[in-house]
Write an enzyme that holds these catalytic residues in place. Sequence first.
Site, PDB file in Angstrom:
ATOM      1  N   ASP A  63      -5.868  11.864  -1.652  1.00  0.00           N
ATOM      2  CA  ASP A  63      -5.376  10.559  -1.235  1.00  0.00           C
ATOM      3  C   ASP A  63      -3.956  10.706  -0.679  1.00  0.00           C
ATOM      4  O   ASP A  63      -3.779  11.124   0.450  1.00  0.00           O
ATOM      5  CB  ASP A  63      -5.443   9.599  -2.429  1.00  0.00           C
ATOM      6  CG  ASP A  63      -5.549   8.150  -1.993  1.00  0.00           C
ATOM      7  OD1 ASP A  63      -6.275   7.384  -2.627  1.00  0.00           O
ATOM      8  OD2 ASP A  63      -4.892   7.791  -0.996  1.00  0.00           O
ATOM      9  N   ASN A  64      -2.930  10.421  -1.479  1.00  0.00           N
ATOM     10  CA  ASN A  64      -1.563  10.506  -0.962  1.00  0.00           C
ATOM     11  C   ASN A  64      -0.898  11.830  -1.291  1.00  0.00           C
ATOM     12  O   ASN A  64      -1.215  12.467  -2.293  1.00  0.00           O
ATOM     13  CB  ASN A  64      -0.723   9.354  -1.532  1.00  0.00           C
ATOM     14  CG  ASN A  64      -1.161   8.022  -0.990  1.00  0.00           C
ATOM     15  OD1 ASN A  64      -1.638   7.940   0.142  1.00  0.00           O
ATOM     16  ND2 ASN A  64      -1.025   6.979  -1.784  1.00  0.00           N
ATOM     17  N   LEU A 113       4.198   3.659   0.920  1.00  0.00           N
ATOM     18  CA  LEU A 113       5.598   3.384   1.225  1.00  0.00           C
ATOM     19  C   LEU A 113       6.358   4.675   1.500  1.00  0.00           C
ATOM     20  O   LEU A 113       5.909   5.760   1.123  1.00  0.00           O
ATOM     21  CB  LEU A 113       6.265   2.569   0.110  1.00  0.00           C
ATOM     22  CG  LEU A 113       6.881   3.283  -1.096  1.00  0.00           C
ATOM     23  CD1 LEU A 113       7.727   2.305  -1.888  1.00  0.00           C
ATOM     24  CD2 LEU A 113       5.823   3.908  -1.978  1.00  0.00           C
ATOM     25  N   ASP A 127      -1.095   4.879   4.658  1.00  0.00           N
ATOM     26  CA  ASP A 127       0.184   5.416   4.197  1.00  0.00           C
ATOM     27  C   ASP A 127       1.047   5.724   5.416  1.00  0.00           C
ATOM     28  O   ASP A 127       0.551   5.781   6.544  1.00  0.00           O
ATOM     29  CB  ASP A 127      -0.027   6.693   3.364  1.00  0.00           C
ATOM     30  CG  ASP A 127       1.211   7.054   2.546  1.00  0.00           C
ATOM     31  OD1 ASP A 127       1.240   8.146   1.964  1.00  0.00           O
ATOM     32  OD2 ASP A 127       2.158   6.240   2.513  1.00  0.00           O
ATOM     33  N   HIS A 133       0.857  -1.187   0.000  1.00  0.00           N
ATOM     34  CA  HIS A 133       0.000   0.000   0.000  1.00  0.00           C
ATOM     35  C   HIS A 133       0.892   1.236   0.000  1.00  0.00           C
ATOM     36  O   HIS A 133       1.556   1.515  -0.985  1.00  0.00           O
ATOM     37  CB  HIS A 133      -0.936  -0.076   1.211  1.00  0.00           C
ATOM     38  CG  HIS A 133      -2.178   0.738   1.061  1.00  0.00           C
ATOM     39  ND1 HIS A 133      -3.356   0.405   1.667  1.00  0.00           N
ATOM     40  CD2 HIS A 133      -2.433   1.878   0.397  1.00  0.00           C
ATOM     41  CE1 HIS A 133      -4.282   1.313   1.392  1.00  0.00           C
ATOM     42  NE2 HIS A 133      -3.754   2.211   0.620  1.00  0.00           N
TER      43      HIS A 133
END
Lengths: 376, 352
Positions: B256-257, B115, B155, B113
């Site tokens: 999201d990230n 990193l 995350d 998922h």
Amino acid sequence: MGPSNFTSFLFKLTSWLGIVWLSTTIVRFILLSDSNKRVYNHTPGPCRILQGIENGSAGIEYVPELRLAFISNGLGGSDGEIGRILTYEFPEPKAEQDRSVKIHEAIPLKIQKSDSFRQDKFSPLGLSSFTSKGRVSLYVVNTHPERKCVEAFTFVKEKSLLQHRKSICDHKFNSLTDIAVVGADRFFVTNLAYFNNGWMQMAELSMQMNMGSILLFNGKTVEYAEKYSPSPSGIFYDTPRERLIVSSMINEVIQLYSVKRDLSIDHKLDISLLSSPGGLYVEQKSGDIFASFHPVLNSLIFHWLGTNEERKASPSQVLRIRMQNDDVSWVVTEPYANDGATISASNAVAYVNDQLLIGSLFGKCLLCDVDYPTLA
Amino acid sequence: MARLLIPVMIVLCGMTWRLYELLDFGRTVYNHRPGACRLVPGIDKGSEDVDLVREEGIAFVTSGVVFMQPHRAHVKGKIFLYDFNQKLGGGAPKAKELPIKGASFDQNNFHPHGLTHWIVNGVIRLYVINHSNDFKHSVEHKKSIKSPLFVRPNDLVAVGPDQFLLNNDGVAQTELGNVIEILTFYRGGSVVLWDGKEAHTVLSGMGGPNGAAFDAKNNKIFISEVNKRKVNVYDISKDKKTLTQVSSFDLYTVCDNLSMDNDGSVYCGCHPKINEAAVALNDCDGVSTSASQVLHMRFGEDFKTIAVSEPYANDGKELSGSSIAVVHNNQILIGSVCRGLLHCTIDDPSVL
């Protein structure tokens, strides 16, 4: 059941119907106001403001024969400040290496004094032009409440001067917004609504009553081309394809009409965009339709109601619509969007030699380079 | 009885309206790109997180995440390497699949998922969140790091050698549980610090903390809270055990990230139409697509104001379900949850 029971039943029925109508109108208005919409900033390349324009660039007309854009100015002026027309000359296509160094300036045009024209009653909005044998005729919509007319000028390039030829006025010109010229002294104009301005017009538009119209001046008289049109704001005539493009501000669509030889129009299709279109421009070669939008209507309302000293910013947006070969489907991209900080309430657009010219209702005029014309 | 009907109807209407707006039903996404774009060949089962090692100009990409979807356990988890210094122009840019060695490594239960990395003595140490087929969580490094506090990790971001902050985006372990958790607005998210030996809860009661980024120069941590559609900025204490919120920004889109740029600005991959994402992320091997968006946030000096721009937006047909964006060397890599990795060249930074 006696007569009094029946009247009370009728009364209850009409009140319920009234409440239903009012609720749906309120809900439709809330949806229309775009209260849940946000606009994120992005440009197709580097942009800069045209020098010389501060208080409005609400209409733009590009004349390819002269590489000149005519810009309406002054809607944002305080009472007494006059409306003007300015020009911006696009550089020759090969001179693009110098693009970064050039100063981008709009030059104001003088309007020759004449008996038929009142400079202090001139509030220009939409414009269109007709070029023949090197002579450019400029037709300008005058939105001044005492002069609901189309002003026809001849452009004298050597003297940077406009000579007023005549005014075309008619009692059917309720709320003139934009104009599209189809021939010498032949043009279509749009009436945004039935009421001229103020609270009556705002109420009419909020209730989405579709009481605007498209009119044709055939050289002699003013006739209705479309008597009931949904708030037509911008209008543009695509000469090579004999198409009339009309933007509907409240219904958030762009309408395409085909124009016949006798200048009657035939509705072909509506392009639904979910954002309120204002100005229009069709690129001659490709037929791509560029349109400027007011993506968040409630911001436009607050922007409109403000004064020159204090106006809340209103987002701007430009979309490019590419009709596909079958003529009934299209692809949309968004070359430009801004939350209002750079340019508020974009109302006019032109696309020339991979540069996008964007005019705003009450403010400055922006010129952007489009780095990837095939993608933006 | 009839008297009660009217207020109940009004409340129901209000709730329906709110839900309509929260799920992005009335929203339109218009396409635009910062430059010429193409998909990186070889990656089609996702590129959920991309981590850039700026000193080397390389990025690691996780692929094959399987999140609460036991029927997709067969999807192979992989880690790819993308070199930003590679020569462009001769076809599509390339990414290399990295072979993973190790006696205790179980390829069948590898679904990476988020990193992150930390460089110690010139060696790049990668920390990767993994979900096994039966949805057990761990952080994979040279060894498997497990903790009961890794409730539902999404995350993580390294804040020191062998130290990282990990985001749990909720408590439910099944799809149905997650739907209930979101609809009831239950704030079950938490942020956990792993200090090298054990885990400590740093923040709790959050609305779905998902992406995380660390600005070492200004000592700031950025976290995206997906259920609230916000990005929060925190001060991180010297011992890394305390996060104090500085500001919170409502971006009106599900971010999201997050990734940090050289100049302290933050890029995020977002889902502008969450109603499409809910369908498409459950249909990864099918035809549904979900709109994508990249936002670029530049912070004011006090981190209390931001300027936001949108370098990329797509209705889902070019890239579906964007989750991360990384900019380096005039290129932008946009990763998606379970589909491809998009690469765009950027000729003029003014479009970012």
